[in-house]
Design a protein around this motif. Sequence first.
Motif, PDB file in Angstrom:
ATOM      1  N   LEU A  74       9.654  34.812 -36.158  1.00 40.96           N
ATOM      2  CA  LEU A  74       9.849  35.772 -37.046  1.00 40.96           C
ATOM      3  C   LEU A  74       8.625  36.803 -36.967  1.00 40.96           C
ATOM      4  CD1 LEU A  74       9.881  34.952 -40.335  1.00 40.96           C
ATOM      5  CD2 LEU A  74       8.022  33.671 -40.478  1.00 40.96           C
ATOM      6  N   ILE A  75       9.180  37.435 -37.955  1.00 42.00           N
ATOM      7  CA  ILE A  75       8.695  38.904 -38.377  1.00 42.00           C
ATOM      8  C   ILE A  75       8.036  39.482 -39.826  1.00 42.00           C
ATOM      9  CG2 ILE A  75       8.620  41.213 -37.587  1.00 42.00           C
ATOM     10  CD1 ILE A  75       9.912  40.555 -35.237  1.00 42.00           C
ATOM     11  N   ASN A  76       6.902  38.823 -40.627  1.00 34.33           N
ATOM     12  CA  ASN A  76       7.284  39.303 -41.843  1.00 34.33           C
ATOM     13  C   ASN A  76       6.799  40.749 -41.695  1.00 34.33           C
ATOM     14  OD1 ASN A  76       6.344  36.138 -42.950  1.00 34.33           O
ATOM     15  ND2 ASN A  76       5.189  36.412 -41.291  1.00 34.33           N
ATOM     16  N   ASN A  77       7.531  41.355 -41.804  1.00 34.63           N
ATOM     17  CA  ASN A  77       7.608  42.827 -42.362  1.00 34.63           C
ATOM     18  C   ASN A  77       7.672  43.779 -43.354  1.00 34.63           C
ATOM     19  OD1 ASN A  77       8.289  46.174 -41.351  1.00 34.63           O
ATOM     20  ND2 ASN A  77       9.897  45.330 -42.389  1.00 34.63           N
ATOM     21  N   ALA A  78       8.320  42.698 -44.466  1.00 32.19           N
ATOM     22  CA  ALA A  78       7.780  43.509 -46.006  1.00 32.19           C
ATOM     23  C   ALA A  78       6.485  43.620 -46.276  1.00 32.19           C
ATOM     24  CB  ALA A  78       8.782  42.154 -46.782  1.00 32.19           C
ATOM     25  N   GLY A  79       6.791  44.923 -46.683  1.00 33.56           N
ATOM     26  CA  GLY A  79       5.337  45.164 -47.759  1.00 33.56           C
ATOM     27  C   GLY A  79       5.786  46.324 -48.822  1.00 33.56           C
ATOM     28  N   VAL A  80       4.689  46.968 -49.179  1.00 34.67           N
ATOM     29  CA  VAL A  80       4.427  47.375 -50.534  1.00 34.67           C
ATOM     30  C   VAL A  80       3.485  48.236 -50.411  1.00 34.67           C
ATOM     31  CG1 VAL A  80       5.437  46.531 -51.692  1.00 34.67           C
ATOM     32  CG2 VAL A  80       3.203  45.932 -52.313  1.00 34.67           C
ATOM     33  N   LYS A  81       3.516  49.407 -50.759  1.00 29.45           N
ATOM     34  CA  LYS A  81       1.934  50.322 -50.952  1.00 29.45           C
ATOM     35  C   LYS A  81       1.170  50.037 -51.659  1.00 29.45           C
ATOM     36  CE  LYS A  81       1.435  55.444 -50.175  1.00 29.45           C
ATOM     37  NZ  LYS A  81       1.380  57.376 -50.143  1.00 29.45           N
ATOM     38  N   GLY A  82       1.539  49.938 -52.898  1.00 32.74           N
ATOM     39  CA  GLY A  82       0.871  49.180 -54.260  1.00 32.74           C
ATOM     40  C   GLY A  82       0.216  50.716 -55.221  1.00 32.74           C
ATOM     41  N   PRO A  83      -0.393  50.808 -55.461  1.00 28.95           N
ATOM     42  CA  PRO A  83      -1.167  51.897 -56.080  1.00 28.95           C
ATOM     43  C   PRO A  83      -2.151  52.885 -55.852  1.00 28.95           C
ATOM     44  CG  PRO A  83      -1.988  49.872 -57.262  1.00 28.95           C
ATOM     45  CD  PRO A  83      -1.379  49.360 -56.294  1.00 28.95           C
ATOM     46  N   SER A  84      -2.354  53.952 -55.622  1.00 29.29           N
ATOM     47  CA  SER A  84      -4.177  54.354 -55.367  1.00 29.29           C
ATOM     48  C   SER A  84      -4.353  54.634 -55.851  1.00 29.29           C
ATOM     49  CB  SER A  84      -3.049  56.303 -54.966  1.00 29.29           C
ATOM     50  OG  SER A  84      -3.186  56.526 -56.159  1.00 29.29           O
ATOM     51  N   ASP A  92      -4.618  50.599 -62.296  1.00 24.03           N
ATOM     52  CA  ASP A  92      -3.809  49.703 -62.080  1.00 24.03           C
ATOM     53  C   ASP A  92      -3.280  48.112 -62.032  1.00 24.03           C
ATOM     54  OD1 ASP A  92      -0.803  48.428 -62.070  1.00 24.03           O
ATOM     55  OD2 ASP A  92       0.150  50.086 -60.723  1.00 24.03           O
ATOM     56  N   MET A  93      -4.460  47.134 -62.458  1.00 23.38           N
ATOM     57  CA  MET A  93      -4.335  46.397 -61.961  1.00 23.38           C
ATOM     58  C   MET A  93      -3.338  45.172 -61.030  1.00 23.38           C
ATOM     59  SD  MET A  93      -7.460  46.199 -60.605  1.00 23.38           S
ATOM     60  CE  MET A  93      -8.588  47.417 -60.859  1.00 23.38           C
ATOM     61  N   ASP A  94      -2.188  45.690 -62.598  1.00 26.18           N
ATOM     62  CA  ASP A  94      -1.280  44.780 -61.672  1.00 26.18           C
ATOM     63  C   ASP A  94      -0.377  45.507 -60.514  1.00 26.18           C
ATOM     64  OD1 ASP A  94      -0.676  43.012 -64.844  1.00 26.18           O
ATOM     65  OD2 ASP A  94      -0.333  44.318 -65.450  1.00 26.18           O
ATOM     66  N   GLY A  95      -0.120  46.081 -60.765  1.00 33.92           N
ATOM     67  CA  GLY A  95       0.246  46.212 -59.146  1.00 33.92           C
ATOM     68  C   GLY A  95      -0.780  46.020 -58.119  1.00 33.92           C
ATOM     69  N   PHE A  96      -1.891  46.087 -58.050  1.00 35.64           N
ATOM     70  CA  PHE A  96      -3.075  46.004 -57.206  1.00 35.64           C
ATOM     71  C   PHE A  96      -2.196  44.492 -57.091  1.00 35.64           C
ATOM     72  CE2 PHE A  96      -7.654  46.663 -55.588  1.00 35.64           C
ATOM     73  CZ  PHE A  96      -7.530  45.733 -54.301  1.00 35.64           C
ATOM     74  N   LEU A  97      -2.764  43.094 -57.937  1.00 37.27           N
ATOM     75  CA  LEU A  97      -2.329  41.710 -57.675  1.00 37.27           C
ATOM     76  C   LEU A  97      -0.642  41.818 -57.125  1.00 37.27           C
ATOM     77  CD1 LEU A  97      -3.228  40.487 -61.797  1.00 37.27           C
ATOM     78  CD2 LEU A  97      -3.730  39.896 -58.441  1.00 37.27           C
ATOM     79  N   GLN A  98      -0.126  42.387 -57.388  1.00 33.83           N
ATOM     80  CA  GLN A  98       1.454  42.670 -56.743  1.00 33.83           C
ATOM     81  C   GLN A  98       1.530  43.453 -55.243  1.00 33.83           C
ATOM     82  OE1 GLN A  98       4.770  45.633 -57.663  1.00 33.83           O
ATOM     83  NE2 GLN A  98       6.498  44.216 -57.351  1.00 33.83           N
ATOM     84  N   THR A  99       0.846  43.683 -54.700  1.00 33.94           N
ATOM     85  CA  THR A  99       0.411  44.528 -53.374  1.00 33.94           C
ATOM     86  C   THR A  99       0.160  42.989 -52.949  1.00 33.94           C
ATOM     87  OG1 THR A  99       0.065  46.731 -54.460  1.00 33.94           O
ATOM     88  CG2 THR A  99      -0.748  46.195 -52.117  1.00 33.94           C
TER      89      THR A  99
END
Length: 224
Positions: A74-84, A92-99
Amino acid sequence: MTTILITGVSRGVGRALAEEALSRGHEVIGTARRESDFGDLAGRDGFTPLVLDVTNRDDLARAASELGRPVDILINNAGVKGPSGTPLSVDDMDGFLQTLQVNALGPLMVTQAFMPAIRKSSEGKVLIVSSQMGDLDESANSIAYRTSKTAVNKIGRALATELRDDGIAVANLHPGWVRTDMGGASADISVEESAKGIIDLAEGLTIETTGRFWNWDGSERASW
């Protein structure tokens, strides 16, 4: 024949990982959030598409129940950059939580969901594509991304401890500074170089080397 499950194959390193694994004759199960994200991978011999969101428990339970075969790697690769932003400037705390949810909890949830399939393999392995930006250094920028990678590094180490007696090897890895949408055009290496190194690591990982943090080129990080 080795079966490799790779999350986030729609683009970038994930797409290159799927291509590299297929070129070596491995069976590849790739995930993306939409059917259209697979592109020409969907028609390739040896490729099985799974439509799911790595943070959706219902998606993961359905996909795991329908899989019906062992997963060797299993290679867990999926990811997001998130807010700067730095700790005091990010708003952007909603974005932080999503990250945090995608980059840290996502790999954990995927590993939990597919663990029965991994246990069916004679030599199951779990890899987490993390980042050197998860190091506990003094950097303050991109705090959402850095925090998510620090968290997933701990999750990877804890998984290695929990799964050691089961003979399932676990590794966190830094994919390099890669020329992707996230890494930018001035990054050091291509997605193909990164993918080749990661698949090499996946093939060579053993229970004797579980719990370590690797660079994409096979060198071990001394501290993380």
